[in-house]
Scaffold this active site. Structure first.
Site, mmCIF file in Angstrom:
data_model
loop_
_atom_site.group_PDB
_atom_site.id
_atom_site.type_symbol
_atom_site.label_atom_id
_atom_site.label_comp_id
_atom_site.label_asym_id
_atom_site.label_seq_id
_atom_site.Cartn_x
_atom_site.Cartn_y
_atom_site.Cartn_z
ATOM 1 N N ILE A 162 0.841 -1.202 0.000
ATOM 2 C CA ILE A 162 0.000 0.000 0.000
ATOM 3 C C ILE A 162 0.875 1.252 0.000
ATOM 4 O O ILE A 162 0.636 2.195 -0.769
ATOM 5 C CB ILE A 162 -0.957 0.005 1.218
ATOM 6 N N ASP A 181 10.911 2.527 6.571
ATOM 7 C CA ASP A 181 10.546 1.100 6.627
ATOM 8 C C ASP A 181 11.663 0.370 7.365
ATOM 9 O O ASP A 181 12.832 0.739 7.248
ATOM 10 C CB ASP A 181 10.410 0.549 5.198
ATOM 11 N N SER A 239 -4.123 1.548 8.613
ATOM 12 C CA SER A 239 -3.413 0.263 8.757
ATOM 13 C C SER A 239 -4.140 -0.613 9.778
ATOM 14 O O SER A 239 -5.062 -1.349 9.414
ATOM 15 C CB SER A 239 -1.956 0.494 9.145
ATOM 16 N N GLU A 269 -13.404 -2.048 17.180
ATOM 17 C CA GLU A 269 -14.319 -1.838 16.059
ATOM 18 C C GLU A 269 -15.576 -2.661 16.309
ATOM 19 O O GLU A 269 -15.480 -3.825 16.716
ATOM 20 C CB GLU A 269 -13.648 -2.265 14.741
ATOM 21 N N HIS A 292 -13.601 1.322 8.724
ATOM 22 C CA HIS A 292 -12.722 0.273 8.191
ATOM 23 C C HIS A 292 -13.133 -0.130 6.764
ATOM 24 O O HIS A 292 -13.348 -1.317 6.468
ATOM 25 C CB HIS A 292 -12.733 -0.968 9.107
ATOM 26 N N ILE A 293 -13.246 0.880 5.902
ATOM 27 C CA ILE A 293 -13.684 0.609 4.536
ATOM 28 C C ILE A 293 -12.628 1.041 3.495
ATOM 29 O O ILE A 293 -12.943 1.118 2.308
ATOM 30 C CB ILE A 293 -15.028 1.311 4.201
HETATM 31 P P1 NAI Z 1 2.880 -4.948 3.388
HETATM 32 O O1 NAI Z 1 3.284 -6.134 4.193
HETATM 33 O O2 NAI Z 1 2.951 -5.029 1.922
HETATM 34 O O3 NAI Z 1 3.714 -3.661 3.867
HETATM 35 C C1 NAI Z 1 3.983 -3.355 5.203
HETATM 36 C C2 NAI Z 1 5.332 -2.663 5.256
HETATM 37 O O4 NAI Z 1 5.546 -2.239 6.600
HETATM 38 C C3 NAI Z 1 6.500 -3.566 4.884
HETATM 39 O O5 NAI Z 1 7.299 -2.935 3.913
HETATM 40 C C4 NAI Z 1 7.249 -3.756 6.199
HETATM 41 O O6 NAI Z 1 8.637 -3.920 6.031
HETATM 42 C C5 NAI Z 1 6.933 -2.450 6.908
HETATM 43 N N1 NAI Z 1 7.094 -2.506 8.352
HETATM 44 C C6 NAI Z 1 6.807 -3.527 9.188
HETATM 45 N N2 NAI Z 1 7.108 -3.188 10.457
HETATM 46 C C7 NAI Z 1 7.589 -1.926 10.407
HETATM 47 C C8 NAI Z 1 8.073 -1.034 11.396
HETATM 48 N N3 NAI Z 1 8.140 -1.376 12.681
HETATM 49 N N4 NAI Z 1 8.494 0.183 10.995
HETATM 50 C C9 NAI Z 1 8.456 0.538 9.681
HETATM 51 N N5 NAI Z 1 8.024 -0.271 8.715
HETATM 52 C C10 NAI Z 1 7.585 -1.488 9.070
HETATM 53 O O7 NAI Z 1 1.382 -4.607 3.872
HETATM 54 P P2 NAI Z 1 0.293 -3.769 3.076
HETATM 55 O O8 NAI Z 1 -0.500 -4.668 2.222
HETATM 56 O O9 NAI Z 1 0.920 -2.585 2.496
HETATM 57 O O10 NAI Z 1 -0.676 -3.370 4.294
HETATM 58 C C11 NAI Z 1 -0.254 -2.446 5.278
HETATM 59 C C12 NAI Z 1 -1.277 -2.357 6.390
HETATM 60 O O11 NAI Z 1 -2.551 -1.983 5.865
HETATM 61 C C13 NAI Z 1 -1.530 -3.653 7.139
HETATM 62 O O12 NAI Z 1 -1.633 -3.364 8.512
HETATM 63 C C14 NAI Z 1 -2.870 -4.114 6.666
HETATM 64 O O13 NAI Z 1 -3.512 -4.889 7.615
HETATM 65 C C15 NAI Z 1 -3.568 -2.765 6.460
HETATM 66 N N6 NAI Z 1 -4.722 -2.828 5.566
HETATM 67 C C16 NAI Z 1 -5.839 -2.101 5.888
HETATM 68 C C17 NAI Z 1 -6.952 -2.100 5.067
HETATM 69 C C18 NAI Z 1 -8.143 -1.284 5.406
HETATM 70 O O14 NAI Z 1 -9.228 -1.583 4.917
HETATM 71 N N7 NAI Z 1 -8.012 -0.252 6.172
HETATM 72 C C19 NAI Z 1 -6.997 -2.925 3.863
HETATM 73 C C20 NAI Z 1 -5.739 -3.578 3.553
HETATM 74 C C21 NAI Z 1 -4.666 -3.553 4.411
#
Ligand code: NAI
Length: 409
Positions: A162, A181, A239, A269, A292-293
């Site tokens: 994302i 990151d 997130s 939630e 959460h959408i």
């Molecule tokens: P991803 O796994 O592709 O990216 C997460 C990034 O965070 C990675 O590059 C990782 O190295 C980095 N990271 C992990 N711990 C860290 C830290 N302590 N400090 C800095 N960077 C750190 O995940 P993606 O798909 O990008 O999703 C990110 C978040 O979005 C997740 O929490 C996911 O659950 C949430 N999400 C929320 C949605 C919503 O509807 N609001 C829908 C989809 C995802």
């Protein structure tokens, strides 16, 4: 040369909870004729009865597959969670029963990124507050708290799926992108990494958080971090709720240190739409609250339907476990010139030897063998040149520590 093929008419697929039609279409296009689709969730005896005859089940978030139920699913060999999360399934128990679980972690990446872009614009123009006042018959025509995003700095915490999408979209609108990151990442476009979280917080006009919830990220934005942020900056969280300490965020808004906040995720939630929603940010007009959408669009739903169906069909057709959340990974193409067996067993010494002995002692040549193990299970796919009676399966099942055996074709 013989041409082996899987008899897909014998595989029963059950898709629950109104899973997007893309899934059913994909199964049918790939030769699966016994596909039953139901709009609602199932539970209790009804679900248990259906699972007696089901080989592949697809669920969304309302059908629970717990250990006690999984123990009563003699034929089930794959589970598809048509969702991002897999909390509705006891995935470790599924693994120990030899059932891989698949999901769709990245189908809604773009949807989240688009909402974040919209929120950056809204927050930096002070729209939430002006909108709230207009609804109260107050005309607040003013240049105050209203800037273009062009030339401003966006700080992205978590430069993953994302985070990178947000970066690309925001850069195309003229923003300077910095990111933090914990892993070394390839910068896209002109995005620049910063050495520490504090560096990012000090420099960004808007901060957006895209990390998973871990021990390191829980409350990673709290009182101390907000104090480091620029006065008048904005903060976005799509997130996980616990990544921010919302009490501190509320304090930051009260003191006007933060000019605006958008939050899509919360520590608590409501379980359903008829339950009340309570959060510390509800008192503020300059806050966008969404239930959460961020990832919930029709496109994401359609993508999820296809993504999970593809993974299930690939597993059913070839034994490949790519994308399974609870299983060792073997990636294989179909090979119709060989007969293929899948053997899932507890990872104890000697099982592979017994399998190989079974074939070699009968003069059967194993033409290919693929093995992956983790601490608990071993998964072996093997191919033979010889036509074997499917009754071989019974013998293979009798090998001690065997969990599950399938003959593909
Ligand atoms: P991803 O796994 O592709 O990216 C997460 C990034 O965070 C990675 O590059 C990782 O190295 C980095 N990271 C992990 N711990 C860290 C830290 N302590 N400090 C800095 N960077 C750190 O995940 P993606 O798909 O990008 O999703 C990110 C978040 O979005 C997740 O929490 C996911 O659950 C949430 N999400 C929320 C949605 C919503 O509807 N609001 C829908 C989809 C995802």
């Amino acid at each position: 040369m013989r041409n082996y093929s899987l008899d897909k008419s014998k595989i029963k697929v059950l898709l629950l909870e109104g899973i997007h039609e893309n899934a059913e279409l994909f199964f049918r296009e790939n030769g699966y004729s016994d596909v039953e689709c139901l709009n609602g969730a199932l539970s209790g005896d009804e679900l248990e009865k259906k699972l007696q005859i089901t080989h592949i089940i697809g669920i969304r978030s309302r059908t629970e597959l717990r250990r006690s139920l999984l123990l009563k699913t003699p034929k089930l060999f794959a589970i598809g969670c048509f969702s991002i999360g897999t909390n509705q399934v006891d995935i470790q128990d599924a693994k120990m029963l030899g059932i891989p679980v698949f999901n769709a972690p990245f189908s809604n990446t773009r949807s989240v990124a688009e909402l974040v872009i919209a929120e950056i614009v809204m927050l930096m123009r002070g729209i939430p507050e002006k909108n709230a006042l207009a609804h109260q018959k107050i005309w607040m025509k003013s240049f105050n708290n209203s800037v273009e995003i062009r030339g401003k700095t966006l700080g992205i915490i978590g430069y993953g799926h994302i985070g990178t999408q947000v970066a690309i979209l925001a850069e195309s609108m003229g923003m300077n992108i910095i990111y933090y990151d914990i892993e070394k990442k390839l910068s896209l476009g002109n995005s620049k990494p910063v050495a520490s979280l504090n560096d990012l917080l000090k420099l960004a006009d808007t901060v957006t958080v895209h990390v998973p919830l871990t021990d390191l990220t829980r409350k990673m934005i709290s009182e101390k971090q907000i104090a480091v942020m620029k006065k008048g900056s904005c903060l976005i969280n799509a997130s996980r709720g616990d990544v921010l300490d919302y009490k501190s965020v509320a304090e930051g808004l009260r003191s006007k240190h933060l000019a605006g906040v958008a939050a899509d995720v919360f520590p608590q939630e409501p379980a359903s739409n008829d339950k009340p929603f309570v959060n510390d940010l509800q008192d503020f007009n300059n806050v966008i609250l969404t239930p959460h959408i961020a990832g919930s669009t029709l496109e994401a739903l359609a993508n999820i339907g296809l993504e999970v169906a593809e993974k299930l069909v690939r597993y059913s057709d070839t034994g490949s476990t790519i994308g399974a959340v609870n299983f060792v990974e073997i990636a294989l193409q179909a090979n119709s010139s060989k007969q293929r067996f899948l053997h899932i067993h507890r990872n104890v010494p000697g099982v592979l030897g017994e399998i190989n002995h079974y074939f070699s002692s009968r003069g059967i040549n194993i033409s290919a063998e693929y093995l992956q193990t983790d601490a608990e299970i071993g998964y072996v796919i093997l191919e033979t040149d010889t036509d074997l009676d499917p009754l071989v399966l019974k013998d293979l099942k009798n090998i001690p520590n065997t969990i599950r055996v399938r003959i593909l074709y």
